[in-house]
Design a protein around this motif. Structure first.
Motif, PDB file in Angstrom:
ATOM      1  N   THR A 140       0.791  -1.237   0.000  1.00  0.00           N
ATOM      2  CA  THR A 140       0.000   0.000   0.000  1.00  0.00           C
ATOM      3  C   THR A 140       0.822   1.285   0.000  1.00  0.00           C
ATOM      4  O   THR A 140       0.333   2.328  -0.432  1.00  0.00           O
ATOM      5  CB  THR A 140      -0.915   0.041   1.234  1.00  0.00           C
ATOM      6  OG1 THR A 140      -0.107   0.135   2.427  1.00  0.00           O
ATOM      7  CG2 THR A 140      -1.796  -1.193   1.309  1.00  0.00           C
ATOM      8  N   ALA A 186       1.444   2.863   2.602  1.00  0.00           N
ATOM      9  CA  ALA A 186       0.816   3.687   3.631  1.00  0.00           C
ATOM     10  C   ALA A 186       1.780   3.998   4.770  1.00  0.00           C
ATOM     11  O   ALA A 186       2.779   3.304   4.982  1.00  0.00           O
ATOM     12  CB  ALA A 186      -0.419   2.972   4.175  1.00  0.00           C
ATOM     13  N   ASP A 234      -1.241   4.558   9.732  1.00  0.00           N
ATOM     14  CA  ASP A 234      -2.387   4.046   8.972  1.00  0.00           C
ATOM     15  C   ASP A 234      -2.363   2.521   8.904  1.00  0.00           C
ATOM     16  O   ASP A 234      -3.405   1.860   8.948  1.00  0.00           O
ATOM     17  CB  ASP A 234      -2.389   4.629   7.561  1.00  0.00           C
ATOM     18  CG  ASP A 234      -2.693   6.123   7.545  1.00  0.00           C
ATOM     19  OD1 ASP A 234      -3.411   6.583   8.466  1.00  0.00           O
ATOM     20  OD2 ASP A 234      -2.215   6.825   6.635  1.00  0.00           O
ATOM     21  N   ALA A 255      -5.278   0.083  10.272  1.00  0.00           N
ATOM     22  CA  ALA A 255      -5.941  -0.879   9.383  1.00  0.00           C
ATOM     23  C   ALA A 255      -5.814  -2.301   9.922  1.00  0.00           C
ATOM     24  O   ALA A 255      -6.778  -3.073   9.887  1.00  0.00           O
ATOM     25  CB  ALA A 255      -5.356  -0.782   7.981  1.00  0.00           C
ATOM     26  N   LEU A 306      -7.044  -0.150   3.210  1.00  0.00           N
ATOM     27  CA  LEU A 306      -6.219   0.993   2.819  1.00  0.00           C
ATOM     28  C   LEU A 306      -6.335   1.340   1.333  1.00  0.00           C
ATOM     29  O   LEU A 306      -6.474   2.504   0.961  1.00  0.00           O
ATOM     30  CB  LEU A 306      -4.761   0.724   3.177  1.00  0.00           C
ATOM     31  CG  LEU A 306      -4.461   0.685   4.684  1.00  0.00           C
ATOM     32  CD1 LEU A 306      -3.083   0.095   4.945  1.00  0.00           C
ATOM     33  CD2 LEU A 306      -4.556   2.095   5.273  1.00  0.00           C
ATOM     34  N   ASP A 325     -10.095   2.181   0.550  1.00  0.00           N
ATOM     35  CA  ASP A 325     -10.650   3.193   1.460  1.00  0.00           C
ATOM     36  C   ASP A 325     -12.035   2.767   1.958  1.00  0.00           C
ATOM     37  O   ASP A 325     -13.017   3.504   1.804  1.00  0.00           O
ATOM     38  CB  ASP A 325     -10.714   4.560   0.768  1.00  0.00           C
ATOM     39  CG  ASP A 325     -10.993   5.689   1.758  1.00  0.00           C
ATOM     40  OD1 ASP A 325     -10.742   5.480   2.974  1.00  0.00           O
ATOM     41  OD2 ASP A 325     -11.482   6.761   1.343  1.00  0.00           O
ATOM     42  N   ASP A 360     -14.198   0.373   5.223  1.00  0.00           N
ATOM     43  CA  ASP A 360     -14.038  -0.082   6.610  1.00  0.00           C
ATOM     44  C   ASP A 360     -13.830  -1.599   6.635  1.00  0.00           C
ATOM     45  O   ASP A 360     -13.934  -2.280   5.609  1.00  0.00           O
ATOM     46  CB  ASP A 360     -15.237   0.329   7.468  1.00  0.00           C
ATOM     47  CG  ASP A 360     -16.555  -0.235   6.960  1.00  0.00           C
ATOM     48  OD1 ASP A 360     -16.561  -1.306   6.315  1.00  0.00           O
ATOM     49  OD2 ASP A 360     -17.602   0.401   7.215  1.00  0.00           O
TER      50      ASP A 360
END
Length: 311
Positions: A257, A259, A263, A267, A282, A285, A287
């Motif tokens: 990712t 990220a 984050d 996650a 991630l 985007d 949940d």
């Protein structure tokens, strides 16, 4: 019943096997300096990948057949005696931590049971009855695959396992290291990796064992790739059961990712530690609940879930 081959007949049979052949040029290997023996052994080992490469079409066909059945809920079962059985158990035992499989999904059977992992169990490899009993205890289905493993290709336990499984409608694979082996011909998919005579006459834990390990690596790993257990070359179904694997999980999410660490931690927490779910959270985007739903609809294939999320 247990095989009761006449010792003289068995000796004659072994003398016809490539894996049992005597190499006169190595008759004084014990007189050589240690470094020279090591060089000889290393040179022998270097020939194994080429022998495997010669059978890649057969290996690939077997893998596709295994993956198709496992996608329907089938299991991958290895059956062998001695070194071959131990290699099957080794490969099976690595699947849960690597691919988050259920321990019952990939199973290794060894003639003589767990005790045979560390000691020789008298007569176990010659027992047809043991092979039948071991498989019957698992209640085979047509979705299952049984891989008989035997360097010689003549081990009664491995052959009986394949024959019994085939009678039950399961897919069968016979992995041996001799051409024209009984084991390969008994199976739907015969894979014969002919590595030639061993450095030590008949010591099939050497080149033959290495060849079997390489093929088993392919069978399990590529099957898991086909089942969506990876994302590219990342083990996104890894089970974080210790500190090293937890660190690896974070690294896999980072590689997939890009990220930030905060984050990634968020996650993974939302995903309950599931790497694949965290990556989907991630990249799409979404949940955790949505990510789990997308993965379930895609049969666990992350790429397919990402495509659905982006459509």
């Amino acid at each position: 019943m247990t095989s009761t081959s006449n010792p003289r007949d068995l000796r004659a049979e072994l003398e016809t096997l490539t894996t049992e052949a005597f190499r006169p040029e190595l008759a004084e290997i014990d007189q050589l300096p240690t470094l020279d023996i090591a060089r000889l052994m290393n040179g022998e080992d270097a020939s194994v990948p080429a022998a495997v490469a010669a059978r890649l079409p057969e290996i690939a066909a077997a893998i596709d057949a295994v993956a198709e059945r496992m996608a329907r809920g089938g299991r991958l079962l290895y059956a062998g005696a001695g070194t071959a059985g131990r290699l099957g158990i080794l490969d099976a035992s690595e699947c849960p931590p690597t691919f988050n499989t259920d321990p019952a999904q990939v199973v290794g059977l060894i003639a003589g049971g767990p005790a045979a992992m560390v000691t020789s169990v008298e007569g176990a490899e010659d027992s047809v009855e043991l092979a039948h009993a071991d498989l019957d205890a698992l209640a085979l289905t047509p979705a299952d695959t049984v891989v008989g493993i035997s360097a010689s290709g003549r081990t009664p336990y491995a052959i009986a396992a394949v024959e019994h499984a085939r009678q039950q409608g399961a897919l069968t694979i016979g992995l041996s290291c001799n051409p024209g082996s009984t084991l390969a011909s008994a199976a739907e998919h015969g894979i014969e990796i002919v590595v030639g005579p061993e450095l030590l006459t008949g010591s099939t834990r050497l080149k033959a064992g290495t060849a079997q390990k390489l093929v088993l690596n392919m069978l399990s790993t590529i099957t898991m790739i086909r089942l969506g257990k990876t994302y590219g070359n990342l083990m996104v179904d890894v089970r974080a059961s210790n500190d090293k694997l937890r660190a690896r999980s974070r690294r896999i999410v980072a590689l997939a990712t890009g990220a930030a660490d905060t984050d990634i931690e968020r996650a993974l927490t939302e995903a309950g530690g599931e790497v694949k779910t965290a990556i989907l959270i991630l990249l799409a985007d979404v949940d955790g609940a949505t990510a789990n739903g997308l993965l379930a609809a895609a049969d666990g294939h992350l790429r397919a879930a990402l495509e659905t999320a982006g459509s």
